[in-house]
Design a protein around this motif. Structure first.
Motif, PDB file in Angstrom:
ATOM      1  N   LYS A   1       0.809  -1.214   0.000  1.00 10.25           N
ATOM      2  CA  LYS A   1       0.000   0.000   0.000  1.00 10.25           C
ATOM      3  C   LYS A   1       0.843   1.264   0.000  1.00 10.25           C
ATOM      4  CE  LYS A   1      -3.703  -2.211   2.690  1.00 10.25           C
ATOM      5  NZ  LYS A   1      -4.420  -2.205   3.991  1.00 10.25           N
ATOM      6  N   SER A   2       2.046   1.158   0.515  1.00 15.69           N
ATOM      7  CA  SER A   2       2.811   2.381   0.776  1.00 15.69           C
ATOM      8  C   SER A   2       4.127   2.513   0.018  1.00 15.69           C
ATOM      9  CB  SER A   2       3.095   2.487   2.281  1.00 15.69           C
ATOM     10  OG  SER A   2       3.838   1.361   2.737  1.00 15.69           O
ATOM     11  N   PHE A   3       4.644   1.432  -0.563  1.00 14.47           N
ATOM     12  CA  PHE A   3       5.987   1.558  -1.161  1.00 14.47           C
ATOM     13  C   PHE A   3       5.941   2.446  -2.399  1.00 14.47           C
ATOM     14  CE2 PHE A   3       4.575  -1.525  -4.131  1.00 14.47           C
ATOM     15  CZ  PHE A   3       5.559  -1.846  -5.036  1.00 14.47           C
ATOM     16  N   ASP A   4       6.999   3.203  -2.587  1.00 18.38           N
ATOM     17  CA  ASP A   4       7.050   4.271  -3.591  1.00 18.38           C
ATOM     18  C   ASP A   4       7.469   3.705  -4.946  1.00 18.38           C
ATOM     19  OD1 ASP A   4       7.075   6.699  -4.867  1.00 18.38           O
ATOM     20  OD2 ASP A   4       8.944   7.399  -3.950  1.00 18.38           O
ATOM     21  N   LEU A   5       6.534   3.038  -5.599  1.00 19.44           N
ATOM     22  CA  LEU A   5       6.813   2.392  -6.881  1.00 19.44           C
ATOM     23  C   LEU A   5       6.835   3.414  -8.012  1.00 19.44           C
ATOM     24  CD1 LEU A   5       7.127  -0.216  -8.566  1.00 19.44           C
ATOM     25  CD2 LEU A   5       4.624  -0.323  -8.659  1.00 19.44           C
ATOM     26  N   GLN A   6       7.851   3.321  -8.854  1.00 19.33           N
ATOM     27  CA  GLN A   6       7.986   4.202 -10.004  1.00 19.33           C
ATOM     28  C   GLN A   6       8.161   3.341 -11.257  1.00 19.33           C
ATOM     29  OE1 GLN A   6       7.973   7.616  -9.636  1.00 19.33           O
ATOM     30  NE2 GLN A   6       7.867   7.522  -7.399  1.00 19.33           N
ATOM     31  N   MET A   7       7.129   3.296 -12.095  1.00 22.00           N
ATOM     32  CA  MET A   7       7.179   2.487 -13.306  1.00 22.00           C
ATOM     33  C   MET A   7       7.446   3.385 -14.514  1.00 22.00           C
ATOM     34  SD  MET A   7       6.691  -0.655 -12.360  1.00 22.00           S
ATOM     35  CE  MET A   7       6.345  -1.471 -13.920  1.00 22.00           C
ATOM     36  N   GLY A   8       8.589   3.158 -15.170  1.00 20.37           N
ATOM     37  CA  GLY A   8       8.871   3.850 -16.418  1.00 20.37           C
ATOM     38  C   GLY A   8       8.208   3.094 -17.553  1.00 20.37           C
ATOM     39  N   THR A   9       7.345   3.753 -18.315  1.00 16.35           N
ATOM     40  CA  THR A   9       6.445   3.051 -19.235  1.00 16.35           C
ATOM     41  C   THR A   9       6.734   3.319 -20.706  1.00 16.35           C
ATOM     42  OG1 THR A   9       4.879   4.875 -18.936  1.00 16.35           O
ATOM     43  CG2 THR A   9       4.591   2.938 -17.533  1.00 16.35           C
ATOM     44  N   ASP A  10       7.919   3.809 -21.014  1.00 17.36           N
ATOM     45  CA  ASP A  10       8.346   3.947 -22.403  1.00 17.36           C
ATOM     46  C   ASP A  10       8.727   2.559 -22.915  1.00 17.36           C
ATOM     47  OD1 ASP A  10       9.666   4.325 -24.800  1.00 17.36           O
ATOM     48  OD2 ASP A  10      10.874   6.008 -24.096  1.00 17.36           O
ATOM     49  N   PRO A  11       8.048   2.030 -23.934  1.00 22.78           N
ATOM     50  CA  PRO A  11       8.344   0.662 -24.380  1.00 22.78           C
ATOM     51  C   PRO A  11       9.758   0.487 -24.907  1.00 22.78           C
ATOM     52  CG  PRO A  11       6.891   1.769 -25.943  1.00 22.78           C
ATOM     53  CD  PRO A  11       6.959   2.647 -24.724  1.00 22.78           C
ATOM     54  N   SER A  12      10.391   1.566 -25.315  1.00 25.37           N
ATOM     55  CA  SER A  12      11.776   1.472 -25.785  1.00 25.37           C
ATOM     56  C   SER A  12      12.758   1.350 -24.626  1.00 25.37           C
ATOM     57  CB  SER A  12      12.139   2.707 -26.618  1.00 25.37           C
ATOM     58  OG  SER A  12      11.348   2.776 -27.786  1.00 25.37           O
ATOM     59  N   ASN A  13      12.324   1.776 -23.438  1.00 29.34           N
ATOM     60  CA  ASN A  13      13.211   1.747 -22.274  1.00 29.34           C
ATOM     61  C   ASN A  13      12.393   1.670 -20.988  1.00 29.34           C
ATOM     62  OD1 ASN A  13      15.589   1.894 -20.714  1.00 29.34           O
ATOM     63  ND2 ASN A  13      15.380   4.116 -20.526  1.00 29.34           N
ATOM     64  N   PRO A  14      11.662   0.571 -20.773  1.00 33.03           N
ATOM     65  CA  PRO A  14      10.886   0.461 -19.541  1.00 33.03           C
ATOM     66  C   PRO A  14      11.803   0.333 -18.333  1.00 33.03           C
ATOM     67  CG  PRO A  14      10.851  -1.611 -20.739  1.00 33.03           C
ATOM     68  CD  PRO A  14      11.531  -0.621 -21.641  1.00 33.03           C
ATOM     69  N   THR A  15      11.452   0.983 -17.256  1.00 32.44           N
ATOM     70  CA  THR A  15      12.275   0.975 -16.053  1.00 32.44           C
ATOM     71  C   THR A  15      11.409   0.706 -14.825  1.00 32.44           C
ATOM     72  OG1 THR A  15      12.027   3.373 -15.743  1.00 32.44           O
ATOM     73  CG2 THR A  15      13.927   2.613 -17.046  1.00 32.44           C
ATOM     74  N   VAL A  16      12.079   0.297 -13.766  1.00 34.47           N
ATOM     75  CA  VAL A  16      11.405   0.065 -12.485  1.00 34.47           C
ATOM     76  C   VAL A  16      12.271   0.652 -11.387  1.00 34.47           C
ATOM     77  CG1 VAL A  16      10.446  -1.648 -10.904  1.00 34.47           C
ATOM     78  CG2 VAL A  16      10.446  -2.104 -13.367  1.00 34.47           C
ATOM     79  N   ALA A  17      11.643   1.412 -10.503  1.00 32.63           N
ATOM     80  CA  ALA A  17      12.368   1.999  -9.382  1.00 32.63           C
ATOM     81  C   ALA A  17      11.464   2.030  -8.161  1.00 32.63           C
ATOM     82  CB  ALA A  17      12.848   3.419  -9.720  1.00 32.63           C
ATOM     83  N   VAL A  18      12.092   2.043  -7.010  1.00 28.55           N
ATOM     84  CA  VAL A  18      11.386   2.328  -5.763  1.00 28.55           C
ATOM     85  C   VAL A  18      12.029   3.579  -5.202  1.00 28.55           C
ATOM     86  CG1 VAL A  18      10.810   1.548  -3.449  1.00 28.55           C
ATOM     87  CG2 VAL A  18      10.817  -0.084  -5.328  1.00 28.55           C
ATOM     88  N   GLY A  19      11.242   4.662  -5.143  1.00 27.98           N
ATOM     89  CA  GLY A  19      11.823   5.950  -4.810  1.00 27.98           C
ATOM     90  C   GLY A  19      12.824   6.350  -5.875  1.00 27.98           C
ATOM     91  N   ASP A  20      14.028   6.695  -5.454  1.00 30.23           N
ATOM     92  CA  ASP A  20      15.080   7.095  -6.392  1.00 30.23           C
ATOM     93  C   ASP A  20      15.976   5.928  -6.783  1.00 30.23           C
ATOM     94  OD1 ASP A  20      14.240   9.761  -6.332  1.00 30.23           O
ATOM     95  OD2 ASP A  20      15.465  10.198  -4.556  1.00 30.23           O
TER      96      ASP A  20
END
Length: 238
Positions: free
Chosen positions: A78-97
């Motif tokens: 519920k609380s984790f700072d998920l950051q999904m990069g959604t460019d299909p040429s360069n998808p990324t995944v991050a939590v916070g920074d």
């Protein structure tokens, strides 16, 4: 952008029908590579929902949350700072920074992600995040391709295009072992065991009503891509 990304000109989503494409299937069918290319060819956003569960697993392990403690994992979801990069040429995944693209693909995490992905309360929380992201991406870019294991049946049952990509176990193991540069037997536990665990909470081995089946067992990657593109184009014409 939290759980999103600058995926192109937001004007693409204005004055035109927004298309949502949902692609499900087990590992080794080609769904991730196909999904990214379909999104790229149309200028749409791309969402890897499986990576969201992997990111939560990584976060729990990083924060010493016991993966067998269901309520604790649910709270983390519920609380984790998920950051999904959604460019299909360069998808990324991050939590916070913290970028964790490589970490979430490590074999040890892969062995443990089922504990998180089969938590029904976690799935409910993730489902809301996934639906919001799909809507956001469709509005921004005119369309979205989301891939996972229950997108066609649970997350987006009303998507314009719903496809189940499947393949024989032999074909899937051969493909994934080649990708991982490992033996078929070494790959089996990652593929078959994960599928068996996930199948207890989601349906991704047989096509539900209204879902188009694409069997890639005997298809090259190019043929698999062409088959999915044809289905998407047919929906756009309709």
């Amino acid at each position: 952008m939290s759980e999103g990304g600058d995926n192109g000109d937001e004007r693409k989503g204005s004055g035109m029908k927004q298309i949502q494409v949902a692609i499900d299937g087990p590992s080794g069918t080609g769904k991730s590579s196909v999904s990214k290319l379909v999104a790229k060819q149309h200028g749409w956003g791309y969402l890897d929902t499986g990576a969201m569960y992997r990111a939560l697993t990584w976060w729990c392990l990083d924060q010493d949350v016991d993966l067998d403690d269901g309520p604790a994992v649910t709270d983390a979801s519920k609380s984790f700072d998920l950051q999904m990069g959604t460019d299909p040429s360069n998808p990324t995944v991050a939590v916070g920074d913290r970028r964790i693209d490589a970490e979430i693909r490590e074999p040890e995490l892969t062995r443990q992600v089922a504990k998180v992905a089969t938590n029904l309360e976690v799935r409910a929380n993730m489902r809301e995040r996934q639906r919001a992201l799909m809507q956001q991406l469709a509005e921004q870019t005119g369309g979205v391709v989301a891939e996972g294991r229950d997108i066609t049946t649970v997350v987006a049952p009303d998507a314009d295009v719903r496809i189940l990509m499947t393949a024989s176990e032999e074909a899937r193991l051969a493909r994934r072992s080649k990708e991982l540069s490992s033996t078929v037997e070494a790959t089996r536990s990652q593929i078959v065991d994960r599928d068996k665990a996930d199948s207890t909470v989601s349906q991704f081995m047989t096509a539900a009503d209204g879902v188009t089946l694409v069997d890639t067992s005997e298809l090259t990657f190019e043929e698999s891509l062409a088959a999915v593109l044809q289905i998407v184009q047919g929906a756009r014409r309709d």
